[in-house]
Design a protein around this motif. Sequence first.
Motif, PDB file in Angstrom:
ATOM      1  N   ARG A  88      -1.432  -3.550   4.775  1.00  0.00           N
ATOM      2  CA  ARG A  88      -0.958  -2.479   3.898  1.00  0.00           C
ATOM      3  C   ARG A  88       0.372  -2.878   3.257  1.00  0.00           C
ATOM      4  NH1 ARG A  88      -3.224   1.044   8.280  1.00  0.00           N
ATOM      5  NH2 ARG A  88      -5.160   1.837   7.374  1.00  0.00           N
ATOM      6  N   VAL A  89       0.537  -2.471   1.995  1.00  0.00           N
ATOM      7  CA  VAL A  89       1.764  -2.728   1.244  1.00  0.00           C
ATOM      8  C   VAL A  89       2.379  -1.392   0.868  1.00  0.00           C
ATOM      9  CG1 VAL A  89       2.771  -3.801  -0.811  1.00  0.00           C
ATOM     10  CG2 VAL A  89       0.838  -4.903   0.347  1.00  0.00           C
ATOM     11  N   TRP A  90       3.670  -1.235   1.161  1.00  0.00           N
ATOM     12  CA  TRP A  90       4.364   0.045   1.022  1.00  0.00           C
ATOM     13  C   TRP A  90       5.487  -0.031  -0.012  1.00  0.00           C
ATOM     14  CZ3 TRP A  90       2.153   3.728   4.192  1.00  0.00           C
ATOM     15  CH2 TRP A  90       1.371   3.253   5.254  1.00  0.00           C
ATOM     16  N   ASP A  91       5.832   1.129  -0.562  1.00  0.00           N
ATOM     17  CA  ASP A  91       6.917   1.241  -1.534  1.00  0.00           C
ATOM     18  C   ASP A  91       8.241   1.336  -0.777  1.00  0.00           C
ATOM     19  OD1 ASP A  91       8.694   1.827  -3.522  1.00  0.00           O
ATOM     20  OD2 ASP A  91       7.549   3.469  -4.395  1.00  0.00           O
ATOM     21  N   ALA A  92       8.982   0.246  -0.764  1.00  0.00           N
ATOM     22  CA  ALA A  92      10.268   0.222  -0.063  1.00  0.00           C
ATOM     23  C   ALA A  92      11.418   0.635  -0.972  1.00  0.00           C
ATOM     24  CB  ALA A  92      10.532  -1.164   0.498  1.00  0.00           C
ATOM     25  N   ALA A  93      11.161   0.716  -2.268  1.00  0.00           N
ATOM     26  CA  ALA A  93      12.218   1.109  -3.205  1.00  0.00           C
ATOM     27  C   ALA A  93      12.476   2.610  -3.131  1.00  0.00           C
ATOM     28  CB  ALA A  93      11.840   0.694  -4.621  1.00  0.00           C
ATOM     29  N   SER A  94      11.404   3.398  -3.183  1.00  0.00           N
ATOM     30  CA  SER A  94      11.539   4.853  -3.133  1.00  0.00           C
ATOM     31  C   SER A  94      11.504   5.385  -1.709  1.00  0.00           C
ATOM     32  CB  SER A  94      10.409   5.504  -3.931  1.00  0.00           C
ATOM     33  OG  SER A  94       9.160   5.281  -3.303  1.00  0.00           O
ATOM     34  N   LEU A  95      11.159   4.502  -0.758  1.00  0.00           N
ATOM     35  CA  LEU A  95      11.011   4.889   0.649  1.00  0.00           C
ATOM     36  C   LEU A  95       9.945   5.968   0.826  1.00  0.00           C
ATOM     37  CD1 LEU A  95      14.695   4.894   1.967  1.00  0.00           C
ATOM     38  CD2 LEU A  95      12.940   3.150   2.246  1.00  0.00           C
ATOM     39  N   ASP A  96       8.922   5.903  -0.001  1.00  0.00           N
ATOM     40  CA  ASP A  96       7.793   6.826   0.130  1.00  0.00           C
ATOM     41  C   ASP A  96       6.724   6.154   0.983  1.00  0.00           C
ATOM     42  OD1 ASP A  96       5.750   8.597  -0.070  1.00  0.00           O
ATOM     43  OD2 ASP A  96       5.453   8.391  -2.239  1.00  0.00           O
ATOM     44  N   LEU A  97       6.624   6.573   2.227  1.00  0.00           N
ATOM     45  CA  LEU A  97       5.659   5.985   3.149  1.00  0.00           C
ATOM     46  C   LEU A  97       4.478   6.915   3.403  1.00  0.00           C
ATOM     47  CD1 LEU A  97       8.026   4.354   5.810  1.00  0.00           C
ATOM     48  CD2 LEU A  97       7.160   3.388   3.675  1.00  0.00           C
ATOM     49  N   ALA A  98       4.290   7.889   2.498  1.00  0.00           N
ATOM     50  CA  ALA A  98       3.182   8.831   2.670  1.00  0.00           C
ATOM     51  C   ALA A  98       1.840   8.124   2.566  1.00  0.00           C
ATOM     52  CB  ALA A  98       3.273   9.950   1.629  1.00  0.00           C
ATOM     53  N   SER A  99       1.745   7.156   1.665  1.00  0.00           N
ATOM     54  CA  SER A  99       0.519   6.377   1.510  1.00  0.00           C
ATOM     55  C   SER A  99       0.893   5.005   0.964  1.00  0.00           C
ATOM     56  CB  SER A  99      -0.470   7.072   0.567  1.00  0.00           C
ATOM     57  OG  SER A  99       0.090   7.242  -0.719  1.00  0.00           O
ATOM     58  N   PRO A 100       0.128   3.979   1.320  1.00  0.00           N
ATOM     59  CA  PRO A 100       0.470   2.628   0.862  1.00  0.00           C
ATOM     60  C   PRO A 100       0.200   2.427  -0.622  1.00  0.00           C
ATOM     61  CG  PRO A 100      -1.600   2.602   2.079  1.00  0.00           C
ATOM     62  CD  PRO A 100      -1.044   3.986   2.214  1.00  0.00           C
ATOM     63  N   LEU A 101       0.958   1.505  -1.225  1.00  0.00           N
ATOM     64  CA  LEU A 101       0.704   1.130  -2.614  1.00  0.00           C
ATOM     65  C   LEU A 101      -0.640   0.412  -2.731  1.00  0.00           C
ATOM     66  CD1 LEU A 101       4.223  -0.350  -3.515  1.00  0.00           C
ATOM     67  CD2 LEU A 101       3.293   1.864  -4.232  1.00  0.00           C
ATOM     68  N   MET A 102      -0.932  -0.435  -1.757  1.00  0.00           N
ATOM     69  CA  MET A 102      -2.188  -1.177  -1.691  1.00  0.00           C
ATOM     70  C   MET A 102      -2.581  -1.310  -0.235  1.00  0.00           C
ATOM     71  SD  MET A 102      -1.841  -4.319  -4.427  1.00  0.00           S
ATOM     72  CE  MET A 102      -0.475  -5.106  -3.573  1.00  0.00           C
ATOM     73  N   GLU A 103      -3.878  -1.435   0.017  1.00  0.00           N
ATOM     74  CA  GLU A 103      -4.299  -1.694   1.379  1.00  0.00           C
ATOM     75  C   GLU A 103      -5.661  -2.372   1.398  1.00  0.00           C
ATOM     76  OE1 GLU A 103      -5.285   1.575   4.004  1.00  0.00           O
ATOM     77  OE2 GLU A 103      -5.546   2.915   2.286  1.00  0.00           O
ATOM     78  N   ARG A 104      -5.889  -3.117   2.452  1.00  0.00           N
ATOM     79  CA  ARG A 104      -7.197  -3.702   2.739  1.00  0.00           C
ATOM     80  C   ARG A 104      -7.492  -3.386   4.204  1.00  0.00           C
ATOM     81  NH1 ARG A 104     -11.075  -7.507   0.760  1.00  0.00           N
ATOM     82  NH2 ARG A 104     -12.723  -7.349   2.325  1.00  0.00           N
ATOM     83  N   ALA A 105      -8.422  -2.450   4.414  1.00  0.00           N
ATOM     84  CA  ALA A 105      -8.683  -1.944   5.756  1.00  0.00           C
ATOM     85  C   ALA A 105      -9.230  -3.025   6.681  1.00  0.00           C
ATOM     86  CB  ALA A 105      -9.634  -0.756   5.688  1.00  0.00           C
ATOM     87  N   ASP A 106     -10.016  -3.949   6.135  1.00  0.00           N
ATOM     88  CA  ASP A 106     -10.623  -5.005   6.946  1.00  0.00           C
ATOM     89  C   ASP A 106     -10.110  -6.370   6.507  1.00  0.00           C
ATOM     90  OD1 ASP A 106     -11.837  -4.910   4.491  1.00  0.00           O
ATOM     91  OD2 ASP A 106     -13.862  -5.297   5.242  1.00  0.00           O
ATOM     92  N   ALA A 107      -8.804  -6.511   6.489  1.00  0.00           N
ATOM     93  CA  ALA A 107      -8.205  -7.771   6.027  1.00  0.00           C
ATOM     94  C   ALA A 107      -8.661  -8.951   6.878  1.00  0.00           C
ATOM     95  CB  ALA A 107      -6.681  -7.662   6.055  1.00  0.00           C
ATOM     96  N   HIS A 108      -8.915  -8.698   8.158  1.00  0.00           N
ATOM     97  CA  HIS A 108      -9.415  -9.733   9.065  1.00  0.00           C
ATOM     98  C   HIS A 108     -10.516  -9.137   9.928  1.00  0.00           C
ATOM     99  CE1 HIS A 108      -6.484 -13.167   8.712  1.00  0.00           C
ATOM    100  NE2 HIS A 108      -5.860 -12.234   8.008  1.00  0.00           N
ATOM    101  N   GLY A 109     -11.234 -10.016  10.610  1.00  0.00           N
ATOM    102  CA  GLY A 109     -12.315  -9.566  11.470  1.00  0.00           C
ATOM    103  C   GLY A 109     -11.855  -9.122  12.839  1.00  0.00           C
ATOM    104  N   ALA A 110     -10.582  -9.268  13.129  1.00  0.00           N
ATOM    105  CA  ALA A 110      -9.994  -8.839  14.399  1.00  0.00           C
ATOM    106  C   ALA A 110      -8.541  -8.465  14.116  1.00  0.00           C
ATOM    107  CB  ALA A 110     -10.101  -9.943  15.446  1.00  0.00           C
TER     108      ALA A 110
END
Length: 278
Positions: A88-110
């Motif tokens: 998951r990639v988060w907005d660190a500029a606005s410090l809004d951690l309510a939802s990620p800017l981007m995400e990949r739920a299955d980035a790896h198999g483990a």
Amino acid sequence: VWDASDLSSPPLEKPNAHSSAIYSVAYSPDGSRIATVGDDGALRVWDASDLASPLVVGVDAHTSAIYSVSFSVDGCRLATVGDDRALRVWDAASLDLASPLMERADAHGARVRAVAFSPDGTRIATGGTDRALRVWDAASDLSSPLMERATTSGIYSVAYSPDGTRIVTGGGDGALRVWDAASCCRFVYPTSYCSPRCKETECTNKVQQDNCRAETLDDFGDVTSRCRWTCDEPDLSSPLLERLDAQIELIHSVAYSPDGTRIVTGGGDGALRVWDAA
């Protein structure tokens, strides 16, 4: 937080900063903030000069333990990976951690144990217990990895060289490996008459410019040939450097020196080792 010139006692301290173990910490590039992640699945961002309370808390940043966190070079994004296999990639500029800017739920198999932004912020490298090293496009989306390589054991730590041309990994097999992370871009020329500026250049980490063309002029200013700029993708087919017995047990952490000439490793055997990266 410790004074780097005097480790007798920490000048700043926050007991119980998380409800359970902290697995990874990262300073923002300007040194003003600290990000922490841990077994409680929370991402916390702190004022580096005052640890009284976090600036923001992402309570459920991941559904379970978060193993690694990394700031982008501009300090505007945070990348996290964890036990739930997600990147998951988060907005660190606005410090809004309510939802990620981007995400990949299955980035790896483990479970994903390591994450690192490239120095130019355009790519993210991840390593997991599925034995895979993957590199993602941090500029657009995380739909699929730009490149990947299976290794012989789980990957517990990744780091980019300061110039972004190499990735170092440390794994469960105690092996230290260095991989090609650069796009090799060069001019190719159709005739021997091409001017020196069109002859093959050294590898560079510039954005690919496959359609860029440079004209070669003769002494009268007439175009005599065209030289094409071409780029090769990074090659993860085999490591550039490899030390199979870098540590007796798994390598928990790897890091490049600021000048890129050394690599330091720390592992389950309790040893700290510094390697020549040249």
